[in-house]
Design a protein around this motif. Structure first.
Motif, PDB file in Angstrom:
ATOM      1  N   ALA A  35      -4.520   9.172  -4.103  1.00 61.73           N
ATOM      2  CA  ALA A  35      -5.643   9.628  -4.932  1.00 61.73           C
ATOM      3  C   ALA A  35      -5.948  11.113  -4.720  1.00 61.73           C
ATOM      4  CB  ALA A  35      -6.877   8.768  -4.676  1.00 61.73           C
TER       5      ALA A  35
ATOM      6  N   THR B  89      -1.699   2.977  -2.398  1.00 62.68           N
ATOM      7  CA  THR B  89      -2.635   3.990  -1.907  1.00 62.68           C
ATOM      8  C   THR B  89      -1.948   5.222  -1.337  1.00 62.68           C
ATOM      9  OG1 THR B  89      -2.731   2.911   0.265  1.00 62.68           O
ATOM     10  CG2 THR B  89      -4.389   2.260  -1.385  1.00 62.68           C
ATOM     11  N   HIS B  90      -0.675   5.099  -0.959  1.00 68.20           N
ATOM     12  CA  HIS B  90       0.040   6.201  -0.319  1.00 68.20           C
ATOM     13  C   HIS B  90       1.486   6.243  -0.815  1.00 68.20           C
ATOM     14  CE1 HIS B  90      -3.356   5.601   2.378  1.00 68.20           C
ATOM     15  NE2 HIS B  90      -3.138   6.812   2.868  1.00 68.20           N
TER      16      HIS B  90
ATOM     17  N   PRO C  41      -1.819  10.666   0.836  1.00 64.48           N
ATOM     18  CA  PRO C  41      -2.787   9.754   0.211  1.00 64.48           C
ATOM     19  C   PRO C  41      -2.727   9.985  -1.297  1.00 64.48           C
ATOM     20  CG  PRO C  41      -3.806  11.081   1.962  1.00 64.48           C
ATOM     21  CD  PRO C  41      -2.477  11.686   1.661  1.00 64.48           C
TER      22      PRO C  41
ATOM     23  N   THR D  50       0.802  -1.226   0.000  1.00 64.21           N
ATOM     24  CA  THR D  50       0.000   0.000   0.000  1.00 64.21           C
ATOM     25  C   THR D  50       0.828   1.266   0.000  1.00 64.21           C
ATOM     26  OG1 THR D  50      -0.141  -0.025   2.424  1.00 64.21           O
ATOM     27  CG2 THR D  50      -1.918  -1.130   1.191  1.00 64.21           C
ATOM     28  N   HIS D  51       1.965   1.254   0.683  1.00 67.82           N
ATOM     29  CA  HIS D  51       2.776   2.454   0.860  1.00 67.82           C
ATOM     30  C   HIS D  51       4.147   2.259   0.205  1.00 67.82           C
ATOM     31  CE1 HIS D  51      -0.275   3.170   3.863  1.00 67.82           C
ATOM     32  NE2 HIS D  51       0.259   4.331   4.204  1.00 67.82           N
TER      33      HIS D  51
ATOM     34  N   LEU E 184      -0.608   4.580  -8.351  1.00 69.05           N
ATOM     35  CA  LEU E 184      -2.035   4.255  -8.333  1.00 69.05           C
ATOM     36  C   LEU E 184      -2.350   3.135  -9.321  1.00 69.05           C
ATOM     37  CD1 LEU E 184      -3.532   7.844  -8.035  1.00 69.05           C
ATOM     38  CD2 LEU E 184      -3.827   5.993  -6.374  1.00 69.05           C
TER      39      LEU E 184
END
Length: 266
Positions: free
Chosen positions: A179, A101-102, A177, A20-21, A96
């Motif tokens: 997005a 996500t981050h 974040p 995610t990161h 993305l």
């Protein structure tokens, strides 16, 4: 650290890769410090992506060698120099698309503390809707003109968001974040060069993204230490004046209504 020694060194630690990161390192003609910065980031977090913004020096060569044996290091090369914000935009689009996500952004010249990456990522994981903003702790080597100049930028940013929620608008060691960051970049034709850090943090706050401020050390390297700066005092200070003129004008005309809604929603 030489690339040949990296294979031996990395066996002494184990950083599970995140889905995610990720760490984004935009770079333009950074010189010899790029490799050490990338290695330090990989030691603290994986994956790490390097966004090469049209560099014309040889700083990428050892990083390419490292990437050949390091599966969690990715290099994205932009054909022409577009500025830090443009490089980050390229990285965010790719992140993305890959399902991240981050993103944590850090400078390629070693000024930002790689040993704080994990704590900033943890703060983001605990509060994923927020942007995690570094508040710089300077050493005695910081140029005084930079130190006093940023005080003005801090005050202007506080006025532009009608709040003190942003600890420092200029320090680029942050977790975004992804997005909301892409939407904020799409909302302006600016924020592609040196003006990226202060403009984007204000626009994200306007959009309702809360800020979490964490202290982090910042070191300025001299030329003798391999330090590289592309900051042009006349050009970039003029760009900052124009930036704050635009943001304050928007605030007075209509953003204040948006900020009232943001406050109510919180």
């Amino acid at each position: 650290m030489a690339v040949g020694a990296w294979s031996f060194y990395k066996k002494s630690f184990s950083v599970p890769p995140s889905s995610t990161h990720l760490v984004l390192i935009p770079t333009y003609n950074t010189g010899a410090r790029l490799l050490a910065t990338v290695q330090a980031a990989l030691a603290a977090w994986q994956p790490v992506w390097v966004i090469v913004d049209g560099s014309t020096d040889d700083s990428l060569a050892p990083v390419r060698l490292l990437a050949a044996s390091e599966p969690h290091l990715r290099i994205i090369v932009r054909p022409r120099n577009g500025g830090k914000g443009a490089a980050v935009a390229t990285g965010v689009d790719a992140a993305l698309a890959a399902g991240f996500t981050h993103v944590l952004t850090m400078d390629a010249d070693g000024q930002h503390p790689a040993d704080h990456i994990a704590s900033f990522m943890a703060a983001s994981q605990a509060n994923p809707a927020a942007m995690i903003l570094g508040v710089p702790l300077f050493g005695p080597e910081v140029p005084l003109e930079r130190l006093h100049g940023r005080k003005l930028s801090v005050g202007l940013a506080h006025f532009e968001i009608l709040s003190r929620a942003i600890g420092d608008p200029l320090f680029g060691f942050r977790v975004y974040p992804a997005a909301p960051l892409r939407r904020a970049l799409a909302s302006t034709r600016a924020a592609r060069g040196f003006d990226f850090d202060p403009e984007i943090v204000v626009r994200l706050f306007w959009a309702g993204v809360p800020a979490v401020n964490l202290p982090a050390p910042c070191r300025y390297f001299t030329k003798a230490e391999g330090g590289v700066s592309h900051f042009n005092y006349l050009r970039d200070n003029a760009k900052l004046v124009w930036l704050h003129t635009r943001l304050i004008t928007q605030l007075l005309l209509w953003r204040w209504v948006q900020l009232r809604r943001v406050r109510r929603s919180r």
